[in-house]
Design an enzyme around this catalytic site. Structure first.
Site, PDB file in Angstrom:
ATOM      1  N   ALA A  76      -0.664   4.120   8.827  1.00  0.00           N
ATOM      2  CA  ALA A  76      -1.823   4.509   8.028  1.00  0.00           C
ATOM      3  C   ALA A  76      -2.472   3.273   7.395  1.00  0.00           C
ATOM      4  O   ALA A  76      -1.867   2.198   7.334  1.00  0.00           O
ATOM      5  CB  ALA A  76      -1.408   5.498   6.941  1.00  0.00           C
ATOM      6  N   GLN A  78      -3.007   2.460   4.334  1.00  0.00           N
ATOM      7  CA  GLN A  78      -2.201   1.919   3.241  1.00  0.00           C
ATOM      8  C   GLN A  78      -0.704   1.927   3.578  1.00  0.00           C
ATOM      9  O   GLN A  78       0.146   2.096   2.704  1.00  0.00           O
ATOM     10  CB  GLN A  78      -2.461   2.697   1.954  1.00  0.00           C
ATOM     11  CG  GLN A  78      -3.746   2.298   1.249  1.00  0.00           C
ATOM     12  CD  GLN A  78      -3.701   0.886   0.696  1.00  0.00           C
ATOM     13  OE1 GLN A  78      -2.648   0.333   0.430  1.00  0.00           O
ATOM     14  NE2 GLN A  78      -4.882   0.283   0.522  1.00  0.00           N
ATOM     15  N   SER A  79      -0.386   1.716   4.833  1.00  0.00           N
ATOM     16  CA  SER A  79       1.013   1.746   5.276  1.00  0.00           C
ATOM     17  C   SER A  79       1.824   0.606   4.679  1.00  0.00           C
ATOM     18  O   SER A  79       1.458  -0.569   4.762  1.00  0.00           O
ATOM     19  CB  SER A  79       1.079   1.662   6.799  1.00  0.00           C
ATOM     20  OG  SER A  79       2.392   1.427   7.240  1.00  0.00           O
ATOM     21  N   ASN A  80       2.949   0.959   4.083  1.00  0.00           N
ATOM     22  CA  ASN A  80       3.901  -0.043   3.609  1.00  0.00           C
ATOM     23  C   ASN A  80       4.623  -0.708   4.770  1.00  0.00           C
ATOM     24  O   ASN A  80       5.031  -1.868   4.688  1.00  0.00           O
ATOM     25  CB  ASN A  80       4.926   0.613   2.681  1.00  0.00           C
ATOM     26  CG  ASN A  80       4.264   1.302   1.515  1.00  0.00           C
ATOM     27  OD1 ASN A  80       3.561   0.681   0.737  1.00  0.00           O
ATOM     28  ND2 ASN A  80       4.473   2.605   1.399  1.00  0.00           N
TER      29      ASN A  80
END
Length: 338
Positions: A76, A78-80
Site C-alpha cells: 500500500a 503507506q506500507s511499512n
C-alpha cells in the site's frame, strides 16, 4: 510438537538490534482487570522499527545468497513493509524498487507525500504505481516485469512476492519471534496479533507451537473479513509447515481470527480504532499506528468486553510498529480544536 531446529537451514541477514522488550502495561492492566503486556516489535531497530524487520531478515538473507543487487516489493502507499525493505536494502548495499498500490480510497494529499512515502524517498528508492489494491497476482506480475527490465540492464533483481503462491519466507521471522517471546515469558494465556498477509500471525503461532506453548493466538483482521482470513491462514500455515517440514494440521487447528475491528476496511480509520489509538497514548504514553496496531488493540478491547479474554488472564499484545504512517493519516486522526 517439539522445538524445530530447521530454521538454521535458511540464510538470514542481520537487521535486528536484538530481542525486543516485553513491557507490562500497568495502567491498562488495572483498568481492564487483566495482566497486560506489550511485545515491543516497534523497537526492532531498523528505520523506525516494526514487525517487517524480522521478516526481511529472511528475505534479504535469501537475496544475498542469490547475489541480488536490487530488491523489488509491493504494498500500500503507506506500507511499512516497503519502507522497511528500502532501509534494509540500503543497509546491505542494494537498490530498492517499491511498487505502491491504491488500496485505500479517498485519502488526503498527505497520505501520498508524508510518513512512509517521505522516508522511502529519502532512502533513494525507485517508486512505481499499481492501480489496484486487491490484485496480489497482478501486483506481483508487474514487479516481475520490472525485474526482467532490470536484468536486461545487468542487474540481479530479487522480488519479495505478495501472493499466496510463493513460500512465506518472511513468516520464519515470526517463528523466531514466537520462540523469543516464549523464552521471555512462557506462562501467558494468549497473544493478540494483527492478521493481514498472515506472515506475522502464522509465524508467531508456529513459533509458540514449536515451544509447546498452550497460549492462544488471537488474530485481529486488518485487511479481510473473518472467513476470508481463516481460509488465507490455512494456506499460509500449510506453506510454512512445508518449509519447516512439520505437520500443518497441528497448526491449522489453532487458527482464531476476529474481524469486529475491521470495518470499513483496510487502512480506513473507524471510531473504535481512533479511540483505541488515543486510549493507549493517553493511558500508557505509547503510540500505535492506525492501520495495524490500533486495530489490534481495538480487537483486544472487544475480546475483553465480550468475555473471550477473562478477568485476570495474562495477555500479550504485539506492537507491530508502523508509526510513520501516523503522519500520513493526520487528516483522519486530528481533532479540530474547540
Amino acid at each position: 510438537m517439539t522445538r524445530n531446529n530447521n530454521l538454521h537451514r535458511f540464510p538470514r541477514a542481520k537487521l535486528m538490534s536484538g530481542p525486543t522488550p516485553l513491557e507490562r502495561l500497568d495502567n491498562l492492566s488495572a483498568e481492564m482487570d487483566i495482566d497486560l503486556w506489550l511485545k515491543r516489535d516497534d523497537l526492532t531497530g531498523l528505520s523506525f522499527g516494526g514487525n517487517k524487520t524480522r521478516q526481511l531478515e529472511f528475505y534479504l538473507g535469501d537475496a544475498r545468497q542469490q547475489g541480488a543487487d536490487t530488491i523489488l516489493i509491493t504494498g500500500a502507499v503507506q506500507s511499512n513493509f516497503v519502507r522497511s525493505a528500502a532501509a534494509a536494502a540500503a543497509k546491505l548495499g542494494m537498490q530498492s524498487v517499491l511498487q505502491l498500490e491504491e488500496r485505500v480510497p479517498d485519502m488526503g494529499a498527505e497520505y501520498y507525500s508524508s510518513g512512509n512515502v517521505l522516508l522511502a524517498q529519502i532512502l533513494g528508492a525507485e517508486h512505481l504505481g499499481y492501480p489496484e489494491g486487491e490484485d496480489e497476482a497482478g501486483a506481483d506480475a508487474a514487479l516481475h516485469a520490472r525485474a526482467v527490465e532490470l536484468k536486461a540492464k545487468g542487474h540481479k533483481p530479487y522480488v519479495i512476492n505478495l501472493g499466496l503462491g510463493h513460500p512465506p519466507l518472511g513468516a520464519l521471522g515470526y517463528v523466531v519471534a514466537g520462540q523469543e517471546l516464549y523464552q521471555q515469558m512462557p506462562d501467558f494465556d494468549a497473544v493478540v496479533v494483527p492478521s493481514g498477509s498472515g506472515a506475522t500471525h502464522g509465524g508467531l503461532l508456529t513459533g509458540l507451537a514449536l515451544e509447546e506453548s498452550t497460549a492462544s493466538v488471537f488474530g485481529i483482521c486488518v485487511r479481510r473479513d473473518r472467513d476470508k482470513q481463516q481460509a488465507r491462514m490455512k494456506v499460509v500455515l500449510q506453506k510454512l509447515a512445508d518449509l519447516l517440514d512439520i505437520d500443518a494440521r497441528l497448526l491449522q487447528d489453532k487458527i482464531s481470527v476476529f474481524d469486529e475491528a475491521l470495518p470499513p476496511g483496510y487502512g480506513k480509520v473507524n471510531a473504535i480504532t481512533s479511540a483505541a489509538l488515543e486510549k493507549m497514548a493517553r493511558t500508557e504514553g505509547i503510540f500505535l499506528d492506525p492501520v495495524y496496531s490500533a486495530k489490534t488493540f481495538s480487537g483486544l478491547l472487544n475480546l475483553v468486553e465480550s468475555g473471550k479474554i477473562k478477568s485476570g488472564e495474562k495477555i500479550v499484545l504485539l506492537h507491530t510498529g508502523g508509526l510513520p504512517a501516523l503522519f500520513g493519516y493526520q487528516s483522519e486522526l486530528i481533532h479540530n480544536p474547540t
